[in-house]
Enzyme design. Structure first.
Site, PDB file in Angstrom:
ATOM      1  N   THR A 218       0.831  -1.206   0.000  1.00 54.45           N
ATOM      2  CA  THR A 218       0.000   0.000   0.000  1.00 54.45           C
ATOM      3  C   THR A 218       0.866   1.257   0.000  1.00 54.45           C
ATOM      4  O   THR A 218       0.580   2.225  -0.725  1.00 54.45           O
ATOM      5  CB  THR A 218      -0.925  -0.002   1.223  1.00 54.45           C
ATOM      6  OG1 THR A 218      -1.754  -1.168   1.178  1.00 54.45           O
ATOM      7  CG2 THR A 218      -1.804   1.233   1.251  1.00 54.45           C
ATOM      8  N   GLU A 238      -3.196  -2.732  -7.109  1.00 53.92           N
ATOM      9  CA  GLU A 238      -3.502  -3.918  -6.304  1.00 53.92           C
ATOM     10  C   GLU A 238      -2.488  -3.939  -5.184  1.00 53.92           C
ATOM     11  O   GLU A 238      -1.314  -4.244  -5.394  1.00 53.92           O
ATOM     12  CB  GLU A 238      -3.436  -5.188  -7.145  1.00 53.92           C
ATOM     13  CG  GLU A 238      -4.117  -6.374  -6.459  1.00 53.92           C
ATOM     14  CD  GLU A 238      -3.154  -7.453  -6.032  1.00 53.92           C
ATOM     15  OE1 GLU A 238      -2.906  -7.554  -4.808  1.00 53.92           O
ATOM     16  OE2 GLU A 238      -2.642  -8.173  -6.887  1.00 53.92           O
ATOM     17  N   CYS A 272      -0.760 -11.924  -1.352  1.00 58.29           N
ATOM     18  CA  CYS A 272      -1.594 -10.762  -1.023  1.00 58.29           C
ATOM     19  C   CYS A 272      -2.992 -11.197  -0.598  1.00 58.29           C
ATOM     20  O   CYS A 272      -3.616 -10.541   0.246  1.00 58.29           O
ATOM     21  CB  CYS A 272      -1.654  -9.799  -2.201  1.00 58.29           C
ATOM     22  SG  CYS A 272      -2.228 -10.538  -3.745  1.00 58.29           S
TER      23      CYS A 272
END
Length: 499
Positions: A218, A238, A272
């Site tokens: 992020t 993503e 993820c």
């Protein structure tokens, strides 16, 4: 690394299991990145002019080459990431299946189609089609160096774009392998690759590409967005996840435990959409935890050829994993398997934590290691509330016989698997992506094809309009007739009763 006039010009990719050098690769400068984008744009003019069927044939030929050389690709992935050969082969197989779907469905999804023009504009023929943006910059991750970036590369190519791919500095060889096999197959450099560190990725964002598809943390995703904002370059992000498994009272407990263990520990937990949290109904909590422990005790992470769990690819992640486990223990949690001592110099052994506070690092932050927290809940309301109480929203899993769909629909995440784990990623027709700090935009499926296009709308007059409205010669009578038509079409709405 080698240096020329204070600039690093090459770097080495290393085997995380042994520390051995796998390959040496260039650190591409901003000028070299811009040159790669220019080459891609030139080749892309030829590529975008092809028909969908012609692009399908080229991509199918590339797919065939990848398939025939999959053992070679899997070995390279194994050496650059440390993941077991079997996992690398599975990853490549899924990427091949997605490439086939994108190539075969692009025409159906994107080609020009007629849409209704409505009664007011009935004299118009309305069409919409989805046209390629131009050159797509793809910044890929190291944990799934084929499957994840190919979700952007394959779909962008099928939509008619050229691509410049910047693989992770941990897996540059995989990126070069993909670009080389494409060039061998297609004969035009529509897929370019640039290698290097964060500066090379930032240069790609500023190099005039028409969109950037990024997969990573992020924090890095925010930096990518900031760099792209300088040139108003759109992005699809993503980012991280903190995916949960919910186990209802009527679930198949053994299947839920098996899926949880694989989701938490496959690829050494470096996924993820991997499982990091579990919320189990109190009626089956003890049985679930016993089953999970029983399955996990025989699982080891080591360097032997038969190991099912490989090393932590990125060395600095070891400190993150250790800190999350330590924080959980310091705040009253218990390690029923593993613990702080499970974190070694290269490998992390499976770790199962219970009684962990919901505001701890191990519950709120992405751990990215073979660890999982397991919590007992009174009912599914509590399970859903806890699942949704993070800033992430990527994937999720529900194990239930009766209420699976109901529970899944209430989870704040881009994808949910019911009575399976991460199954949504393997279905090419389903969109993949998250919300919140997990990012935005979608790869895979029809949404993934459209992500790399822009819609082109065309209205064509078929005959003179009955009412001349878009002209200064419009009459008062025409305005009255329009009012009557709108009233007839839309004036009968239901009145909402007052309370």
């Amino acid at each position: 690394m080698t240096q020329t006039e204070n600039r690093v010009t090459t770097f080495e990719s290393l085997d995380p299991t042994t520390g051995d050098v796998v390959g040496t690769h260039p650190v591409h400068s901003e000028e070299e990145v811009r040159a790669a984008v220019a080459r891609a744009r030139e080749a892309g003019a030829w590529w975008s002019a092809l028909s969908y069927d012609e692009r399908d044939r080229h991509l199918s030929a590339w797919k065939g080459v990848i398939t025939r050389r999959v053992a070679q690709l899997a070995d390279l992935m194994h050496r650059e990431t440390g993941k077991p050969h079997g996992d690398a082969t599975l990853e490549a197989a899924l990427a091949i299946d997605h490439l086939a779907w994108a190539a075969g469905h692009a025409g159906k999804v994107l080609k020009r189609r007629r849409v209704s023009s409505g009664l007011v504009m009935s004299n118009q023929a309305a069409t919409v089609e989805y046209l390629p943006l131009g050159v797509i910059g793809v910044i890929g991750p190291w944990n799934y160096p084929v499957f994840t970036p190919m979700g952007s590369i394959g779909y962008a190519l099928a939509a008619g774009n050229a691509v410049v791919f910047k693989p992770s500095e941990y897996t540059p060889g995989v990126g070069e392998w993909l670009a080389q096999t494409f060039l061998e197959t297609v004969g035009h450099p529509v897929l370019q690759v640039v290698t290097g560190f964060g500066e090379t990725g930032a240069a790609l964002c500023r190099a005039g590409v028409d969109k950037v598809a990024f997969t990573g943390s992020t924090a890095t995703g925010k930096r990518v967005m900031a760099a792209c904002a300088e040139t108003l370059t759109p992005v699809v992000i993503e980012a991280g996840g903190k995916d949960a498994v919910i186990v209802d009272a009527d679930a198949d407990v053994d299947a839920a435990a098996d899926a949880t263990l694989w989701g938490a520990c496959a690829n050494a937990g470096q996924t993820c959409t991997g499982v990091e949290r579990v919320y189990v109904h109190e009626r089956v909590y003890d049985d679930f935890l016993a089953a999970l422990l029983d399955k996990a005790r025989g699982l080891r992470a080591d360097a032997t050829s038969g190991a099912q769990i490989g090393p932590i690819t990125m060395p600095k992640q070891l400190g993150v994993i250790r800190s999350h486990i330590q924080d959980a223990l310091d705040r009253g949690g218990h390690a029923v398997l593993g613990g702080v001592d499970a974190v070694g110099e290269r490998f992390v052994q499976p770790t199962i934590l219970v009684d962990v506070p919901e505001d701890s690092l191990a519950v709120q932050e992405e751990t990215f290691g073979p660890t999982v927290t397991v919590a007992k809940v009174r009912d599914m309301e509590e399970a859903i509330a806890r699942t949704n109480a993070t800033r992430y929203g990527l994937g999720s899993t529900v194990f239930a016989k009766e209420r699976g769909m109901e529970i899944a629909a209430r989870i704040r995440s881009g994808m949910t698997a019911i009575n399976g784990v991460i199954t949504f990623a393997a279905i090419p027709s389903l969109p993949f992506g998250g919300i919140g700090d997990s990012g935005f935009g979608r790869i895979h499926g029809a949404d993934g094809l459209k992500e790399f296009t822009y819609p082109k709308a065309i209205a064509r007059q078929r005959f003179k309009p009955l009412l001349t409205l878009t002209s200064f010669t419009r009459t008062e009578k025409a305005e009255q007739q329009l009012g009557q038509m709108i009233t007839m079409l839309h004036g009968r709405g239901t009145t909402i009763p007052k309370r």
